[in-house]
Design a protein around this motif. Structure first.
Motif, PDB file in Angstrom:
ATOM      1  N   GLN A 116     -32.486 -26.137  46.790  1.00  0.00           N
ATOM      2  CA  GLN A 116     -33.087 -25.385  47.915  1.00  0.00           C
ATOM      3  C   GLN A 116     -32.571 -23.909  47.981  1.00  0.00           C
ATOM      4  N   ILE A 117     -31.335 -23.922  47.496  1.00  0.00           N
ATOM      5  CA  ILE A 117     -30.759 -22.261  47.391  1.00  0.00           C
ATOM      6  C   ILE A 117     -31.617 -21.616  46.357  1.00  0.00           C
ATOM      7  N   HIS A 118     -31.892 -22.351  45.401  1.00  0.00           N
ATOM      8  CA  HIS A 118     -32.607 -21.749  44.047  1.00  0.00           C
ATOM      9  C   HIS A 118     -34.282 -21.231  44.428  1.00  0.00           C
ATOM     10  N   GLU A 119     -35.007 -22.265  45.103  1.00  0.00           N
ATOM     11  CA  GLU A 119     -36.350 -22.349  45.594  1.00  0.00           C
ATOM     12  C   GLU A 119     -36.479 -21.506  46.687  1.00  0.00           C
ATOM     13  N   LYS A 120     -35.786 -21.638  47.877  1.00  0.00           N
ATOM     14  CA  LYS A 120     -35.949 -21.116  49.024  1.00  0.00           C
ATOM     15  C   LYS A 120     -35.198 -19.598  49.367  1.00  0.00           C
ATOM     16  N   LEU A 121     -34.141 -19.538  48.471  1.00  0.00           N
ATOM     17  CA  LEU A 121     -33.332 -18.412  48.534  1.00  0.00           C
ATOM     18  C   LEU A 121     -33.417 -17.294  47.435  1.00  0.00           C
ATOM     19  N   ALA A 122     -33.634 -18.114  46.220  1.00  0.00           N
ATOM     20  CA  ALA A 122     -33.916 -17.359  45.050  1.00  0.00           C
ATOM     21  C   ALA A 122     -32.488 -16.647  44.754  1.00  0.00           C
ATOM     22  N   LYS A 123     -31.337 -17.633  44.930  1.00  0.00           N
ATOM     23  CA  LYS A 123     -30.152 -17.101  44.662  1.00  0.00           C
ATOM     24  C   LYS A 123     -29.308 -17.910  43.753  1.00  0.00           C
ATOM     25  N   PRO A 124     -28.566 -17.429  42.843  1.00  0.00           N
ATOM     26  CA  PRO A 124     -27.760 -18.325  41.872  1.00  0.00           C
ATOM     27  C   PRO A 124     -26.520 -19.039  42.672  1.00  0.00           C
ATOM     28  N   VAL A 125     -26.196 -20.095  42.200  1.00  0.00           N
ATOM     29  CA  VAL A 125     -25.264 -20.817  42.876  1.00  0.00           C
ATOM     30  C   VAL A 125     -23.651 -21.145  42.150  1.00  0.00           C
ATOM     31  N   MET A 126     -22.854 -20.574  42.697  1.00  0.00           N
ATOM     32  CA  MET A 126     -21.298 -21.033  42.161  1.00  0.00           C
ATOM     33  C   MET A 126     -20.818 -22.098  42.842  1.00  0.00           C
ATOM     34  N   ALA A 127     -20.505 -23.085  41.807  1.00  0.00           N
ATOM     35  CA  ALA A 127     -20.019 -24.264  42.313  1.00  0.00           C
ATOM     36  C   ALA A 127     -18.477 -24.329  42.409  1.00  0.00           C
ATOM     37  N   ASP A 128     -17.808 -24.406  43.495  1.00  0.00           N
ATOM     38  CA  ASP A 128     -16.535 -24.625  43.549  1.00  0.00           C
ATOM     39  C   ASP A 128     -15.840 -25.992  43.373  1.00  0.00           C
ATOM     40  N   VAL A 129     -15.382 -26.194  42.229  1.00  0.00           N
ATOM     41  CA  VAL A 129     -14.997 -27.776  41.873  1.00  0.00           C
ATOM     42  C   VAL A 129     -13.264 -27.927  41.872  1.00  0.00           C
ATOM     43  N   ASP A 130     -13.062 -29.017  41.777  1.00  0.00           N
ATOM     44  CA  ASP A 130     -11.476 -29.588  41.592  1.00  0.00           C
ATOM     45  C   ASP A 130     -11.195 -30.435  40.381  1.00  0.00           C
ATOM     46  N   THR A 131     -12.207 -30.922  39.741  1.00  0.00           N
ATOM     47  CA  THR A 131     -11.927 -31.841  38.508  1.00  0.00           C
ATOM     48  C   THR A 131     -13.073 -31.484  37.586  1.00  0.00           C
ATOM     49  N   ILE A 132     -12.766 -32.027  36.036  1.00  0.00           N
ATOM     50  CA  ILE A 132     -13.943 -31.827  35.058  1.00  0.00           C
ATOM     51  C   ILE A 132     -15.354 -32.545  35.633  1.00  0.00           C
ATOM     52  N   GLU A 133     -14.806 -33.696  36.038  1.00  0.00           N
ATOM     53  CA  GLU A 133     -16.174 -34.559  36.474  1.00  0.00           C
ATOM     54  C   GLU A 133     -16.877 -34.064  37.552  1.00  0.00           C
ATOM     55  N   ALA A 134     -16.144 -33.432  38.429  1.00  0.00           N
ATOM     56  CA  ALA A 134     -17.206 -32.741  39.517  1.00  0.00           C
ATOM     57  C   ALA A 134     -17.992 -31.562  38.594  1.00  0.00           C
ATOM     58  N   ALA A 135     -17.038 -30.948  38.176  1.00  0.00           N
ATOM     59  CA  ALA A 135     -17.733 -29.847  37.117  1.00  0.00           C
ATOM     60  C   ALA A 135     -19.162 -30.142  36.418  1.00  0.00           C
ATOM     61  N   LYS A 136     -18.777 -31.195  35.690  1.00  0.00           N
ATOM     62  CA  LYS A 136     -20.149 -31.605  34.924  1.00  0.00           C
ATOM     63  C   LYS A 136     -21.366 -32.318  35.853  1.00  0.00           C
ATOM     64  N   LEU A 137     -21.092 -32.802  37.065  1.00  0.00           N
ATOM     65  CA  LEU A 137     -21.939 -32.938  38.023  1.00  0.00           C
ATOM     66  C   LEU A 137     -22.631 -32.079  38.658  1.00  0.00           C
ATOM     67  N   ALA A 138     -21.695 -30.925  38.794  1.00  0.00           N
ATOM     68  CA  ALA A 138     -22.416 -29.848  39.451  1.00  0.00           C
ATOM     69  C   ALA A 138     -23.509 -29.051  38.363  1.00  0.00           C
ATOM     70  N   VAL A 139     -23.080 -29.047  37.252  1.00  0.00           N
ATOM     71  CA  VAL A 139     -23.923 -28.338  36.482  1.00  0.00           C
ATOM     72  C   VAL A 139     -25.138 -29.099  36.072  1.00  0.00           C
ATOM     73  N   ASP A 140     -25.097 -30.424  36.128  1.00  0.00           N
ATOM     74  CA  ASP A 140     -26.278 -31.568  36.068  1.00  0.00           C
ATOM     75  C   ASP A 140     -27.206 -31.263  37.353  1.00  0.00           C
ATOM     76  N   ALA A 141     -26.449 -30.862  38.410  1.00  0.00           N
ATOM     77  CA  ALA A 141     -27.297 -30.487  39.554  1.00  0.00           C
ATOM     78  C   ALA A 141     -28.036 -29.121  39.916  1.00  0.00           C
ATOM     79  N   GLY A 142     -27.363 -28.494  38.554  1.00  0.00           N
ATOM     80  CA  GLY A 142     -28.300 -27.124  38.674  1.00  0.00           C
ATOM     81  C   GLY A 142     -27.649 -25.878  38.919  1.00  0.00           C
ATOM     82  N   ALA A 143     -26.113 -26.116  39.225  1.00  0.00           N
ATOM     83  CA  ALA A 143     -25.078 -24.888  39.332  1.00  0.00           C
ATOM     84  C   ALA A 143     -25.406 -23.717  38.221  1.00  0.00           C
ATOM     85  N   ASP A 144     -25.230 -22.590  38.672  1.00  0.00           N
ATOM     86  CA  ASP A 144     -25.475 -21.553  37.621  1.00  0.00           C
ATOM     87  C   ASP A 144     -24.125 -21.070  37.094  1.00  0.00           C
TER      88      ASP A 144
END
Length: 224
Positions: A116-144
Protein backbone atom coordinates in the motif's frame (compact mmCIF):
# COMPACT_ATOMS: atom_id res chain seq x y z
CA UNK A 1 15.78 8.05 -5.67
CA UNK A 2 16.19 9.30 -2.08
CA UNK A 3 17.81 6.09 -0.87
CA UNK A 4 20.76 6.45 -3.22
CA UNK A 5 21.75 9.83 -1.79
CA UNK A 6 22.14 8.27 1.67
CA UNK A 7 24.94 5.86 0.75
CA UNK A 8 27.98 6.10 2.97
CA UNK A 9 26.56 8.96 4.97
CA UNK A 10 25.24 10.03 8.35
CA UNK A 11 21.51 10.24 9.01
CA UNK A 12 20.63 12.19 12.15
CA UNK A 13 17.55 11.19 14.11
CA UNK A 14 16.03 14.42 15.45
CA UNK A 15 13.54 13.38 18.10
CA UNK A 16 12.76 14.23 21.71
CA UNK A 17 10.63 12.78 24.53
CA UNK A 18 7.06 14.06 24.50
CA UNK A 19 7.55 15.67 27.93
CA UNK A 20 10.67 17.56 26.81
CA UNK A 21 10.67 21.23 25.79
CA UNK A 22 12.60 20.03 22.75
CA UNK A 23 9.48 18.18 21.56
CA UNK A 24 8.44 21.15 19.48
CA UNK A 25 8.26 21.35 15.67
CA UNK A 26 10.37 24.51 15.52
CA UNK A 27 13.09 23.03 17.73
CA UNK A 28 13.15 19.70 15.89
CA UNK A 29 13.36 21.53 12.57
CA UNK A 30 16.26 23.62 13.86
CA UNK A 31 18.07 20.46 14.97
CA UNK A 32 17.51 18.94 11.53
CA UNK A 33 18.76 22.03 9.74
CA UNK A 34 21.86 22.17 11.93
CA UNK A 35 22.55 18.51 11.13
CA UNK A 36 22.17 19.07 7.41
CA UNK A 37 24.24 22.27 7.47
CA UNK A 38 27.08 20.20 8.89
CA UNK A 39 26.91 17.37 6.39
CA UNK A 40 24.13 14.94 7.37
CA UNK A 41 22.79 13.25 4.24
CA UNK A 42 19.35 12.68 5.75
CA UNK A 43 17.25 12.99 8.89
CA UNK A 44 14.86 10.66 10.69
CA UNK A 45 11.82 12.40 12.13
CA UNK A 46 8.82 11.29 14.21
CA UNK A 47 5.24 12.64 13.90
CA UNK A 48 3.59 14.41 10.96
CA UNK A 49 3.83 17.83 12.63
CA UNK A 50 7.57 17.54 13.09
CA UNK A 51 8.08 16.12 9.61
CA UNK A 52 6.16 19.03 8.10
CA UNK A 53 8.27 21.56 10.02
CA UNK A 54 11.50 19.87 8.99
CA UNK A 55 10.40 19.70 5.35
CA UNK A 56 10.27 23.50 5.28
CA UNK A 57 13.90 23.72 6.37
CA UNK A 58 15.82 20.93 4.62
CA UNK A 59 16.04 19.38 1.17
CA UNK A 60 17.74 16.10 2.10
CA UNK A 61 15.68 12.91 2.40
CA UNK A 62 13.46 12.63 5.45
CA UNK A 63 12.90 9.17 6.88
CA UNK A 64 9.51 9.69 8.47
CA UNK A 65 7.71 7.67 11.10
CA UNK A 66 4.88 8.05 13.57
CA UNK A 67 5.16 6.35 16.93
CA UNK A 68 1.72 5.20 18.04
CA UNK A 69 0.98 3.12 21.13
CA UNK A 70 -1.96 0.79 20.46
CA UNK A 71 -3.41 -1.19 23.34
CA UNK A 72 -2.67 -4.91 23.06
CA UNK A 73 0.19 -4.53 20.58
CA UNK A 74 3.91 -4.07 21.02
CA UNK A 75 4.69 -2.53 17.65
CA UNK A 76 4.59 1.25 17.63
CA UNK A 77 6.65 2.59 14.72
CA UNK A 78 4.14 3.59 12.02
CA UNK A 79 2.01 0.53 12.84
CA UNK A 80 -0.70 0.93 10.19
CA UNK A 81 -1.09 2.26 6.68
CA UNK A 82 -3.08 5.32 7.68
CA UNK A 83 -0.18 6.38 9.90
CA UNK A 84 2.16 5.98 6.93
CA UNK A 85 -0.19 8.06 4.78
CA UNK A 86 -0.07 10.92 7.29
CA UNK A 87 3.71 10.72 7.39
CA UNK A 88 3.92 10.85 3.59
CA UNK A 89 1.50 13.77 3.38
CA UNK A 90 3.62 15.70 5.87
CA UNK A 91 6.60 15.47 3.52
CA UNK A 92 8.58 12.32 4.29
CA UNK A 93 10.55 10.77 1.44
CA UNK A 94 10.97 7.33 3.04
CA UNK A 95 8.51 5.67 5.41
CA UNK A 96 9.94 3.76 8.39
CA UNK A 97 7.77 0.98 9.81
CA UNK A 98 8.06 -1.71 12.46
CA UNK A 99 8.81 -4.89 10.53
CA UNK A 100 9.38 -7.25 13.43
CA UNK A 101 7.37 -10.48 13.52
CA UNK A 102 5.23 -9.22 16.40
CA UNK A 103 1.46 -9.12 16.07
CA UNK A 104 0.18 -6.23 13.97
CA UNK A 105 -3.03 -4.27 14.64
CA UNK A 106 -5.92 -4.45 12.21
CA UNK A 107 -6.19 -6.76 9.24
CA UNK A 108 -3.01 -5.65 7.47
CA UNK A 109 0.01 -7.93 7.33
CA UNK A 110 3.48 -6.60 6.62
CA UNK A 111 3.38 -7.31 2.88
CA UNK A 112 0.02 -5.57 2.51
CA UNK A 113 1.22 -2.48 4.39
CA UNK A 114 4.38 -2.21 2.30
CA UNK A 115 2.45 -2.75 -0.94
CA UNK A 116 0.00 0.00 0.00
CA UNK A 117 2.85 2.40 0.79
CA UNK A 118 4.41 1.65 -2.59
CA UNK A 119 1.22 1.76 -4.63
CA UNK A 120 -0.81 4.49 -2.91
CA UNK A 121 1.93 6.74 -1.57
CA UNK A 122 4.75 6.01 -4.04
CA UNK A 123 7.28 5.99 -1.20
CA UNK A 124 10.09 3.55 -0.39
CA UNK A 125 9.96 1.70 2.93
CA UNK A 126 12.58 1.35 5.64
CA UNK A 127 11.88 -1.79 7.65
CA UNK A 128 12.94 -1.50 11.29
CA UNK A 129 13.80 -5.01 12.49
CA UNK A 130 15.28 -6.86 15.45
CA UNK A 131 16.51 -10.17 14.00
CA UNK A 132 17.86 -11.59 10.76
CA UNK A 133 14.67 -13.65 10.39
CA UNK A 134 12.57 -10.50 10.53
CA UNK A 135 14.94 -8.80 8.11
CA UNK A 136 14.58 -11.57 5.53
CA UNK A 137 10.80 -11.53 5.87
CA UNK A 138 10.76 -7.77 5.45
CA UNK A 139 12.74 -7.98 2.23
CA UNK A 140 10.46 -10.75 0.98
CA UNK A 141 7.52 -8.47 1.80
CA UNK A 142 8.98 -5.72 -0.37
CA UNK A 143 10.99 -3.48 1.97
CA UNK A 144 13.41 -1.20 0.11
CA UNK A 145 15.91 -0.90 2.95
CA UNK A 146 16.28 -2.54 6.34
CA UNK A 147 17.56 -1.13 9.62
CA UNK A 148 18.89 -2.71 12.80
CA UNK A 149 16.74 -0.21 14.71
CA UNK A 150 14.85 -2.55 17.03
CA UNK A 151 17.56 -5.04 18.00
CA UNK A 152 17.74 -4.95 21.77
CA UNK A 153 14.29 -3.42 22.13
CA UNK A 154 12.00 -6.43 21.66
CA UNK A 155 11.25 -9.43 23.84
CA UNK A 156 13.22 -11.64 21.46
CA UNK A 157 16.32 -9.45 21.68
CA UNK A 158 16.15 -7.85 25.13
CA UNK A 159 19.29 -9.77 26.13
CA UNK A 160 21.26 -7.89 23.47
CA UNK A 161 22.67 -4.38 23.70
CA UNK A 162 22.98 -2.16 20.63
CA UNK A 163 24.87 -1.51 18.45
CA UNK A 164 23.79 -4.71 16.75
CA UNK A 165 27.11 -5.56 15.14
CA UNK A 166 26.31 -9.24 14.65
CA UNK A 167 22.91 -8.53 13.14
CA UNK A 168 24.41 -5.86 10.90
CA UNK A 169 27.00 -8.32 9.63
CA UNK A 170 24.36 -10.97 8.96
CA UNK A 171 22.10 -8.53 7.15
CA UNK A 172 24.89 -7.19 4.95
CA UNK A 173 25.85 -10.76 4.03
CA UNK A 174 22.37 -12.14 3.40
CA UNK A 175 20.24 -9.24 2.10
CA UNK A 176 20.19 -7.66 -1.33
CA UNK A 177 18.86 -4.27 -0.19
CA UNK A 178 20.61 -1.39 1.60
CA UNK A 179 21.23 -2.11 5.29
CA UNK A 180 21.07 0.79 7.72
CA UNK A 181 22.84 0.63 11.08
CA UNK A 182 20.69 2.31 13.72
CA UNK A 183 20.71 2.01 17.49
CA UNK A 184 23.45 2.51 20.05
CA UNK A 185 25.91 4.39 17.85
CA UNK A 186 27.49 6.78 20.35
CA UNK A 187 30.75 7.90 18.77
CA UNK A 188 32.21 8.76 15.36
CA UNK A 189 34.42 5.69 15.69
CA UNK A 190 31.39 3.42 16.08
CA UNK A 191 29.78 5.01 13.04
CA UNK A 192 32.95 4.33 11.06
CA UNK A 193 32.90 0.71 12.20
CA UNK A 194 29.34 0.33 10.96
CA UNK A 195 30.33 1.54 7.50
CA UNK A 196 33.39 -0.72 7.53
CA UNK A 197 31.09 -3.68 8.31
CA UNK A 198 29.05 -2.87 5.22
CA UNK A 199 26.29 -0.57 6.41
CA UNK A 200 24.82 1.50 3.59
CA UNK A 201 24.39 4.43 5.98
CA UNK A 202 24.36 5.11 9.73
CA UNK A 203 21.61 6.64 11.85
CA UNK A 204 22.66 8.47 15.01
CA UNK A 205 20.12 9.97 17.36
CA UNK A 206 20.67 10.24 21.11
CA UNK A 207 24.42 10.80 20.90
CA UNK A 208 23.80 13.94 18.81
CA UNK A 209 20.31 15.22 19.62
CA UNK A 210 19.36 13.53 22.89
CA UNK A 211 19.97 16.45 25.24
CA UNK A 212 17.56 15.22 27.92
CA UNK A 213 19.15 11.78 28.13
CA UNK A 214 22.71 13.06 27.88
CA UNK A 215 22.33 15.57 30.70
CA UNK A 216 20.77 12.94 32.96
CA UNK A 217 23.59 10.54 32.12
CA UNK A 218 26.26 13.12 32.96
CA UNK A 219 24.57 13.95 36.26
CA UNK A 220 24.16 10.29 37.20
CA UNK A 221 27.85 9.68 36.63
CA UNK A 222 28.83 12.78 38.59
CA UNK A 223 26.80 11.56 41.56
CA UNK A 224 27.73 7.89 41.45
Amino acid sequence: MPIESLQGGLIVSCQAPVDSPLHNPFVIAAMAQAAVNNGAVGVRIDTPAHIYAVRQRVQVPIIGLWKQVIAGYDIYITPQFHHAAAVAEAGADIIAIDATTRKRPGSENLAVTIAQIHEKLAKPVMADVDTIEAAKLAVDAGADMVGTTLCGYTAATKHLSPPAWELLTQMVEKLQVPVICEGGISSPQMARRAIDLGAYAVVVGTAITGIDYLVRDYLYNLKY
